[in-house]
Each structure stands twice: as C-alpha cells, then as structure tokens.
Motif scaffolding. Structure first.
Motif, PDB file in Angstrom:
ATOM      1  N   TYR A  95      -0.576   2.266  -7.548  1.00  0.00           N
ATOM      2  CA  TYR A  95      -1.564   1.908  -6.531  1.00  0.00           C
ATOM      3  C   TYR A  95      -3.026   1.909  -6.787  1.00  0.00           C
ATOM      4  O   TYR A  95      -4.009   1.860  -6.117  1.00  0.00           O
ATOM      5  CB  TYR A  95      -1.577   2.990  -5.160  1.00  0.00           C
ATOM      6  N   VAL A  96      -3.561   1.960  -8.324  1.00  0.00           N
ATOM      7  CA  VAL A  96      -4.893   2.414  -8.636  1.00  0.00           C
ATOM      8  C   VAL A  96      -5.792   1.039  -8.634  1.00  0.00           C
ATOM      9  O   VAL A  96      -6.816   1.386  -7.846  1.00  0.00           O
ATOM     10  CB  VAL A  96      -4.952   2.887 -10.237  1.00  0.00           C
ATOM     11  N   ARG A  97      -4.980  -0.054  -8.627  1.00  0.00           N
ATOM     12  CA  ARG A  97      -5.697  -1.141  -8.148  1.00  0.00           C
ATOM     13  C   ARG A  97      -5.817  -1.662  -6.935  1.00  0.00           C
ATOM     14  O   ARG A  97      -6.558  -2.307  -6.274  1.00  0.00           O
ATOM     15  CB  ARG A  97      -4.975  -2.271  -8.756  1.00  0.00           C
ATOM     16  N   SER A  98      -4.985  -0.827  -5.837  1.00  0.00           N
ATOM     17  CA  SER A  98      -4.960  -1.245  -4.505  1.00  0.00           C
ATOM     18  C   SER A  98      -6.330  -1.118  -3.782  1.00  0.00           C
ATOM     19  O   SER A  98      -6.791   0.209  -3.654  1.00  0.00           O
ATOM     20  CB  SER A  98      -3.930  -0.769  -3.804  1.00  0.00           C
ATOM     21  N   PRO A  99      -7.044  -1.836  -3.112  1.00  0.00           N
ATOM     22  CA  PRO A  99      -8.397  -1.610  -2.392  1.00  0.00           C
ATOM     23  C   PRO A  99      -7.974  -0.515  -1.400  1.00  0.00           C
ATOM     24  O   PRO A  99      -8.808   0.269  -1.256  1.00  0.00           O
ATOM     25  CB  PRO A  99      -8.719  -2.835  -1.808  1.00  0.00           C
TER      26      PRO A  99
END
Lengths: 196, 196, 196, 196
Positions: free
Chosen positions: C101-105
């Motif tokens: 999820y690190v890239r999920s806004p």
C-alpha cells in the motif's frame, strides 16, 4: 569440526522441511454443513502430514545414527549429503500432491506413485552416502566399520520397499499410504528387527 | 550427547513453528473505508497469533525445563518426542481455523473447539513423555526424580484445562480464546502456584 | 547454560523471520509490456524487504551484544524475551502491508504508520528487557553494569525515533520508509555515535 | 566466540532459504490428461529448484571454508555478512520468476537474466567480504593469509561467469540455466581446478 557443522546444517534443513509440511494443510471453506464436517473431509491432508512428518523424523534419527560413526568429511561426502538434503527438502511437494489427489479416481494412483517414488529416491540418496562411507573407512571411527556394513544391508530395505509401495499405487493409492505409514513405524524400531 | 541433539532439533522445530504463525496473518484489502479499519477488523488473526505464540513459547520453556533433568535418551523417548513435535508443529493450522471462523455465528464454536482440542492433545503428548520418564528413572539425573514426579502432577493440569476450554467453546468461542490466553500466562509463572 | 539456549532459540526465530520476508515478494504477471518493467514496478516490495532485512539483522547484532553481558536468566527475563520475539516475528506482516500500500494515495500513510509503529513497539520491547536487566544487576556479568546503563540511554533512541517516523507517515509514507532505512544503517554503526 | 555466532546465524539463514525453495513448486491442476503429464509439464520448477538448491548448498560450503580462516569479526565484517545473507535470502524470488517464465517466448530471456544477475550480485557480495578480509589480515588466522589471497582470485570467477550467463540469457534462457547448473557443479569441486 567439519562433521559437527555438517550435522548442524542437516539438522536445520530437516527441522525446517518437517515444519513446513503444515503450510500445505489448507483451511477449508464449509459450503453447507458444519465446519467440523469440512475439516473432517480434509483427512488426506492430515494423513499425508503425519506420514511425512514421521518419515522425516525417522530420517533425522537415522542421519544422526550414521554420522555418529563419521569422524571426517571429504568433499564427496559433503556433495552426497547436499544431494540427500535436496531430495528430503523436496518432500513437502509430493506430500501436497498426495493430499490433494489421493481420493481422485483419475489421479489417486499417480499421486501415490509420485509420493512413494520420492521416498524411494531419498532411500537411494541414503544408500549413496552409505556406499561412500563403506568405500572410505578412513572417514569412520575405527570401531564403526562393522556397524556401517550391517547398516548398509538394512538400508537397502528402504528404497526397495518404497519402490514396491510405488508399484502398488497402481492397485490402490490407499495401500501405498498405509505401507508408507507402516514403514515409518517400522524404521522407528530398528532394534527390534535384526538383519539375518 | 544424544540429548543435546534431541534438544537442538526440538528447538529448531519449535522456533520454526512459532515463526510460521505470522504467515497466516493475511494483508486485508480495504473495500470502502480506511486501511486502519480493515486492519483492525482482522483482530482475530492477531489474537490467535499472540495466544499461539505465547503457548509455543511456554512449551519451549517447559521442554527445556524437563530435558534439563534427562541424562540419556532411549528409542522410545525419541519416538514420544517426535510425536510431541508433530502435534506442536500442527498448531499453525488450528490457529488459522480459529482466526478465520471465531467470529462466525455458524462456525465459531467449532473453530474454538478444534483449537483448544489441539492444545489438549499437545498436553497429552507432554504427559506421555513425562510418564515414560517416570517409568525409566535410569534416563534421569539422580537428583531429578522428585522434580519429575511433582511436575507430572502439575502437567496433568494442562490437558484437563484445555479439554474444559474445548467444552466451553460450545458456550462461546471467545470464552475459549480468553481461557487459552490465560493458561499461557499462567504457565509462564509455574513457580507461583505450587501443587498441593 | 540457560542463557546459551535462550540465545540459540532467539537466533533461530530471528533467522527464520528474516528469511520468511522473501515469501511476501510475489512474482508479478506482466500484462502488456516487458517482464523487466513488471518486476521494476514491484520496487516497494524490494525496498520493504531490504529495510526489514537490515532492521532484523541489526536487532540480531544488538540482541547478541546485550546478552554478552548476561550471566543468568530468570523467569521474567525469559518472558520479556518471548515478548520481544513475538513483536519481531510479527514484522513480516507490516512489511507486506507497507509493500502493498505504500504507493496508494488513499492508504499509503496508514501502511507506513503501521510499519514504523511496529518498529517502535519492538523498540519498546528492547527497552523492557533492558530495564529488567538494569533492575537486576545480579543477572549481569560484574563488569557489564556500566555498559548496560549507557546502552539503556542509547536504546531509548530507538522507539522514540520510530514513533517520529510513524507520525511523519501522515506527511508522506516515503519519508517514513527513508527514515526507517536510515535508522537501520545508523544502528549498524553504534560505535560512531556516542551517547553524551 | 563472535565468529561462532556469526556462523550459526548464517547457517540458519542459508538452511531456511534452501528449504523455502520448495514452497515455490506449486501443485498443478491437470485439466485434461494425466496427473503425471501435468507434473512433468512443471519441469522448469524442478530444474530451478535443483539449481538454486545446489547453488545455496555450495555457498554454505564456501562460507564455512572462508570463515574457517577468520578469527575475529569487526562491525564491518558483520555488516558485509548481513549484506551477503540479504542477497542469498532473496534467491527464492528470482528462482520463482525463472520457473514461471523460462518457457515464455516473450519473457524467458528477462527471467533468466534476472536469475543469473542475482547470482552475480551474490558473487559480488562474496567478493566484498573477501576484500575486507584481505585488507584486515588481523582478523585472520596467521597461516590463513595466503589461502585467502588465492581464494580471492578464484572468487572473482564467480560474479564474472554469472554476468556472462546473464548476458547469454538474451540468446537463450535455457543456456543460462545450463550454465548456472554447470557452475554449481564446478564449484562443488574447487580442488580439481586450480587457479593459475
């Protein structure tokens, strides 16, 4: 020193392979009916888990019994031992195959064949290790030579019986499962049955 | 020597079983709502992880405390120990079952029953090991016999209480979870509660 | 003797937890475009793997450095150590959450928060262990007391900095990732930075 | 003492990484046709398993051979060793990539490239460790310096050959697989081929 590390590494691989077996027992989803029934329906997974666990457990016992007699390791012994570990660490895969297909009318025999053929190959791996030690008594403790010769004859029983179990898979996969379970229990008590 | 290796192998299996527990905690996919809420919704996974981790941790402590008194291992002791490890290494599976179904109105009780019944079976495995040592004092250190007799009475408490926890699962699965957590904490401090 | 086993068990759990991290790096399926591009797109998995691997590696080094000073273990030390291992063995889960999820806004900040909050909790686990040793100097080697006191002040830096990293996750999850990586490298060289 | 623990931890990580490889061999579902045919169709998984298993096995042998000469560990050696373990514990992932895509006309070359590039990086990790020891002869046993210098020249062969294997992946992924298997066998017998 060399042997102590060889044993520690082998112990590690065996302990991990034996514990990974549980990862192939999957939680079922009860569609209609109770969870207990759904869990009961998964019995081939538990049976395969128990037989493989006991088999690797016996292998650990026998690996130790063998290396108790070994004083030194040469390169070839290291190689045969890595080869043996390669086949033992492979066992979780045919265990999964067995658990998933043993009840299938179409694929049950093939699954049981693959399972006990793998056990026969592991047995051959032990034979190769044993044969190397017989040919290189300088690696053994002085008093050990006779033990290893007797043990060799006994070890021959392993791959031959597993090969028979593999052949019987084409009669019935359950027969193979029972035979492999029986062999695990038989190898627990090697003292009981003496070579002629 | 034999005992040292037995302990090292047992330690390996226990260390792996305890660490594999995390593989059954799955990353959730938040449909609508926040990731924190989705993670919070997975609390049964964390609770089951914590209880099983503590329980295996206690088992490791007690396994060591027991084997501190053992001087020699015979074949039967090896066998009972492999049997005990078989049941402990199985624990990740009922832990998964518990985590997935404890909240289910239809299946919660069955899941909790299976979980604590497994713990009761592990307790029986300890009892079998202990009984074998009681009957074979020649395997023990001379000063250890009394400890083992007292410990045996105490060890009886394990499977009986887990059996009660299994029965109570049919009242409420949460009751079983709390009871198993409580037992893990109780067994951490065996010195506090003395047998009569 | 007790301490040697405690260390061996801890080493086992740490070695397994560090090696299990790779199981959460999943093989991608390239839809259109090259496999290399698809593999490159999975960079958060590799970054999370590297940071968690280094972090557990440092924990292993520090765990050893601490237990070099310990002569005896009491029940409470066993308990605190099992608690610490419980939090470290948990790390593969928040590592997966971070990687996914690190890239999920919408969810990136929450994922990074959970990751470094876990690291802060592990730091608190170390503090608890350390505090117990400070209060029980009879468990330590005579010359060790001063080291442990100095180390305690230093150990305080761990959870506080990870707590800051957790707070900064709400600014940017990448900031947290960089900070956690930096802390791993910083803790590799404890001799460089001395406590005042 | 430091070195003994370093080796035990490294052994643990290597034993786990080598045993986890089997988790990436998945049980196939035979659509039409026999289970044996479906299992046979999975041959890249077995080939990748065997090559990676042998490669990690050789790494274990060489890691031990190297650390036999090491008397003391400094912080930098710990760091380089953790870095080396990080790359070896990563190997199950490119092994999976290779097994899944080696037969793909579109992605086979990329998969084989990633696989042997990882092996080249592991080789570089060994070189870094070796270089550190060459520059710090005070960490070595007195009689060991010459061995390490000779071994260094030999170790250079590793990453260079794996880099060539990575380049040849763009010609044919099977070529890379055969070359990596050949290197594993070659490194088993280091005594046979002497550096000029």
């Amino acid at each position: 020193v060399e042997t102590r590390r060889l044993e520690a590494f082998s112990d590690g691989v065996l302990a991990i392979a034996i514990t990974l077996l549980i990862l192939d027992v999957k939680v079922p989803a009860p569609r209609h009916g109770s969870l207990l029934a759904a869990l009961g329906h998964e019995w081939p997974s538990y049976a395969a888990y128990v037989v493989s666990f006991l088999t690797i457990g016996i292998m650990w016992v026998n690996h130790h019994a063998l290396f108790d007699h070994v004083r030194r390791a040469d390169r070839a012994l290291l190689f045969w031992n890595v080869g043996l570990l390669l086949t033992i660490a492979f066992l979780p895969f045919p265990t999964s195959v067995l658990a998933r297909y043993v009840r299938s009318p179409a694929h049950g025999s093939a699954a049981a064949f693959v399972y006990s053929a793998t056990l026969a190959v592991i047995g051959l791996g032990y034979l190769a290790l044993w044969r190397h030690l017989r040919r290189h008594p300088e690696l053994l403790a002085p008093e050990a030579t006779q033990h290893v010769v007797v043990g060799f004859r006994r070890t021959l029983a392993g791959p031959s019986t597993y090969a028979i179990a593999a052949a019987l898979a084409w009669v019935s996969p359950y027969l193979t499962l029972v035979l492999c379970a029986g062999l695990a229990v038989y190898f627990v008590f090697p003292g009981r049955v003496r070579p002629p």
